[in-house]
Design a protein around this motif. Structure first.
Motif, mmCIF file in Angstrom:
data_model
loop_
_atom_site.group_PDB
_atom_site.id
_atom_site.type_symbol
_atom_site.label_atom_id
_atom_site.label_comp_id
_atom_site.label_asym_id
_atom_site.label_seq_id
_atom_site.Cartn_x
_atom_site.Cartn_y
_atom_site.Cartn_z
ATOM 1 N N GLY A 37 -0.648 35.940 34.222
ATOM 2 C CA GLY A 37 -1.233 35.369 35.450
ATOM 3 C C GLY A 37 -0.286 34.868 36.683
ATOM 4 N N GLN A 38 0.462 36.078 37.052
ATOM 5 C CA GLN A 38 1.496 35.737 38.233
ATOM 6 C C GLN A 38 0.942 36.262 39.554
ATOM 7 O OE1 GLN A 38 5.607 36.973 37.568
ATOM 8 N NE2 GLN A 38 5.035 37.264 35.285
ATOM 9 N N TYR A 39 -0.334 36.905 39.606
ATOM 10 C CA TYR A 39 -1.061 37.330 40.892
ATOM 11 C C TYR A 39 -2.331 36.735 41.055
ATOM 12 C CZ TYR A 39 -2.918 41.678 39.054
ATOM 13 O OH TYR A 39 -3.284 42.771 38.411
ATOM 14 N N VAL A 61 -16.229 27.012 38.996
ATOM 15 C CA VAL A 61 -15.691 26.246 37.921
ATOM 16 C C VAL A 61 -14.352 27.214 37.297
ATOM 17 C CG1 VAL A 61 -15.914 25.484 35.821
ATOM 18 C CG2 VAL A 61 -17.884 25.342 37.316
ATOM 19 N N ASP A 62 -13.313 26.759 37.285
ATOM 20 C CA ASP A 62 -12.241 27.453 36.879
ATOM 21 C C ASP A 62 -11.315 26.775 35.916
ATOM 22 O OD1 ASP A 62 -11.104 30.415 38.153
ATOM 23 O OD2 ASP A 62 -9.538 29.122 37.102
ATOM 24 N N ALA A 63 -10.532 27.340 35.146
ATOM 25 C CA ALA A 63 -9.658 26.571 34.134
ATOM 26 C C ALA A 63 -8.180 26.453 34.786
ATOM 27 C CB ALA A 63 -9.892 27.022 32.727
ATOM 28 N N ARG A 64 -7.848 26.975 35.910
ATOM 29 C CA ARG A 64 -6.562 27.057 36.291
ATOM 30 C C ARG A 64 -6.318 26.522 37.722
ATOM 31 N NH1 ARG A 64 -5.336 32.108 38.019
ATOM 32 N NH2 ARG A 64 -7.588 32.353 38.099
ATOM 33 N N LYS A 65 -5.240 25.697 37.919
ATOM 34 C CA LYS A 65 -4.935 25.117 39.020
ATOM 35 C C LYS A 65 -5.070 26.123 40.466
ATOM 36 C CE LYS A 65 -2.216 21.232 37.794
ATOM 37 N NZ LYS A 65 -0.877 20.463 37.884
ATOM 38 N N GLU A 66 -4.528 27.572 39.968
ATOM 39 C CA GLU A 66 -4.387 28.510 40.980
ATOM 40 C C GLU A 66 -5.895 29.134 41.299
ATOM 41 O OE1 GLU A 66 -0.736 28.412 38.855
ATOM 42 O OE2 GLU A 66 -2.549 28.312 38.237
ATOM 43 N N GLY A 67 -6.497 29.198 40.375
ATOM 44 C CA GLY A 67 -8.088 29.475 40.374
ATOM 45 C C GLY A 67 -8.932 28.678 41.121
ATOM 46 N N MET A 68 -8.745 27.347 40.748
ATOM 47 C CA MET A 68 -9.309 26.259 41.430
ATOM 48 C C MET A 68 -8.914 26.323 43.094
ATOM 49 S SD MET A 68 -9.366 23.121 38.950
ATOM 50 C CE MET A 68 -10.296 21.959 39.870
ATOM 51 N N GLN A 76 4.868 51.225 39.290
ATOM 52 C CA GLN A 76 4.869 49.902 39.385
ATOM 53 C C GLN A 76 3.646 49.483 38.337
ATOM 54 O OE1 GLN A 76 6.937 47.768 40.896
ATOM 55 N NE2 GLN A 76 8.172 49.659 40.767
ATOM 56 N N VAL A 77 3.141 50.433 37.780
ATOM 57 C CA VAL A 77 1.931 49.965 37.135
ATOM 58 C C VAL A 77 2.340 48.933 35.703
ATOM 59 C CG1 VAL A 77 -0.049 50.995 35.217
ATOM 60 C CG2 VAL A 77 0.313 51.864 37.398
ATOM 61 N N PRO A 78 3.377 49.268 35.052
ATOM 62 C CA PRO A 78 3.635 48.368 34.037
ATOM 63 C C PRO A 78 4.085 46.944 34.484
ATOM 64 C CG PRO A 78 4.842 50.533 33.765
ATOM 65 C CD PRO A 78 3.992 50.649 35.000
ATOM 66 N N THR A 79 4.770 46.927 35.666
ATOM 67 C CA THR A 79 4.930 45.726 36.589
ATOM 68 C C THR A 79 3.574 44.897 36.675
ATOM 69 O OG1 THR A 79 6.842 46.447 37.330
ATOM 70 C CG2 THR A 79 6.187 44.424 38.283
ATOM 71 N N ALA A 80 2.586 45.511 37.188
ATOM 72 C CA ALA A 80 1.535 44.868 37.568
ATOM 73 C C ALA A 80 0.549 44.597 36.514
ATOM 74 C CB ALA A 80 0.365 46.113 38.483
ATOM 75 N N VAL A 81 0.837 45.324 35.278
ATOM 76 C CA VAL A 81 -0.077 44.916 34.097
ATOM 77 C C VAL A 81 0.512 43.521 33.579
ATOM 78 C CG1 VAL A 81 -0.477 45.350 31.759
ATOM 79 C CG2 VAL A 81 -0.778 47.030 33.665
ATOM 80 N N GLU A 82 1.905 43.473 33.667
ATOM 81 C CA GLU A 82 2.584 42.225 33.074
ATOM 82 C C GLU A 82 2.471 41.260 33.921
ATOM 83 O OE1 GLU A 82 4.634 39.993 30.795
ATOM 84 O OE2 GLU A 82 3.908 41.744 30.332
#
Length: 207
Positions: free
Chosen positions: A194-196, A58-65, A183-189
């Motif tokens: 929900g970009q990765y 069960v997921d609430a995002r198309k990407e997650g599904m 690159q940590v700030p980029t990863a966190v953002e």
């Protein structure tokens, strides 16, 4: 096993692995996973399948599904339909009873209640997500006898067993590689928006 594969297993892997163990199900039984398309969920699906379980994600995002399906879930339901409809569909796909056990990996307000709702009478819900409060209707405890467990991290032996499972069953760890600690700030953002998919891995030194 490459370090970039092992890194997410040292956190997400051992967390969801113990949840699968805590569900205490037998091959052929149904495991439900709320939040099945996330960093923990896609691993939980594969661990469950390796143990011979059937999985209802069960997921609430198309990407997650989509990731849930790719990871091998037998059935994937859209959490955005609401608790009652998700529970109805879950019963429809499991012979009218619901799944035998459920892992809740989502800290959404209604996630724990949904996890219980898709679980059969006298079944087990394992709470893994860490919201400030876990809200479950009394009817799930009293009228349906849903047993709720909490689960966090596993033991060293359980972690070693998990690593063996990953190797033996060719478990795929979805990851996003970031090179350098800057690159940590980029990863966190990217995570915040929900970009990765899967888990982020910071390569401090590629050598």
């Amino acid at each position: 096993m490459a370090f970039e594969t092992a890194a997410p297993l040292a956190c997400a892997g051992i967390t969801v692995w113990r949840g699968v163990l805590q569900a205490n199900l037998n091959p052929g039984e149904w495991l439900g996973i709320i939040g099945s398309g996330g960093g923990l969920g896609h691993l939980g699906i594969q661990f469950a399948k390796a143990k011979g379980l059937k999985v209802l994600g069960v997921d609430a995002r198309k990407e997650g599904m989509a990731l849930s399906e790719e990871a091998g879930a037998d059935i994937v339901l859209d959490a955005r339909l609401g608790k009652e409809e998700v529970a109805r569909q879950a019963r429809e796909h499991t012979g009218g009873k619901g799944v035998d056990g459920t892992l809740n990996l989502s800290d959404a307000k209604a996630a724990a209640a949904t996890a219980c709702a898709i679980t059969r009478n006298h079944g087990t819900m394992v709470q893994i997500a860490l919201p400030q409060e876990v809200s479950i209707p009394f009817s799930e405890y009293i009228f349906r006898d849903i047993r709720v467990k909490g689960s966090f991290l596993c033991s060293q032996q359980e972690a070693e067993d998990m690593l063996q499972c990953v190797v033996q069953h060719n478990i795929k760890v979805e990851k996003n590689i970031f090179h350098g600690i800057d690159q940590v700030p980029t990863a966190v953002e990217m995570l915040r928006t929900g970009q990765y998919r899967g888990k982020g891995v910071i390569m401090i030194d590629s050598n």
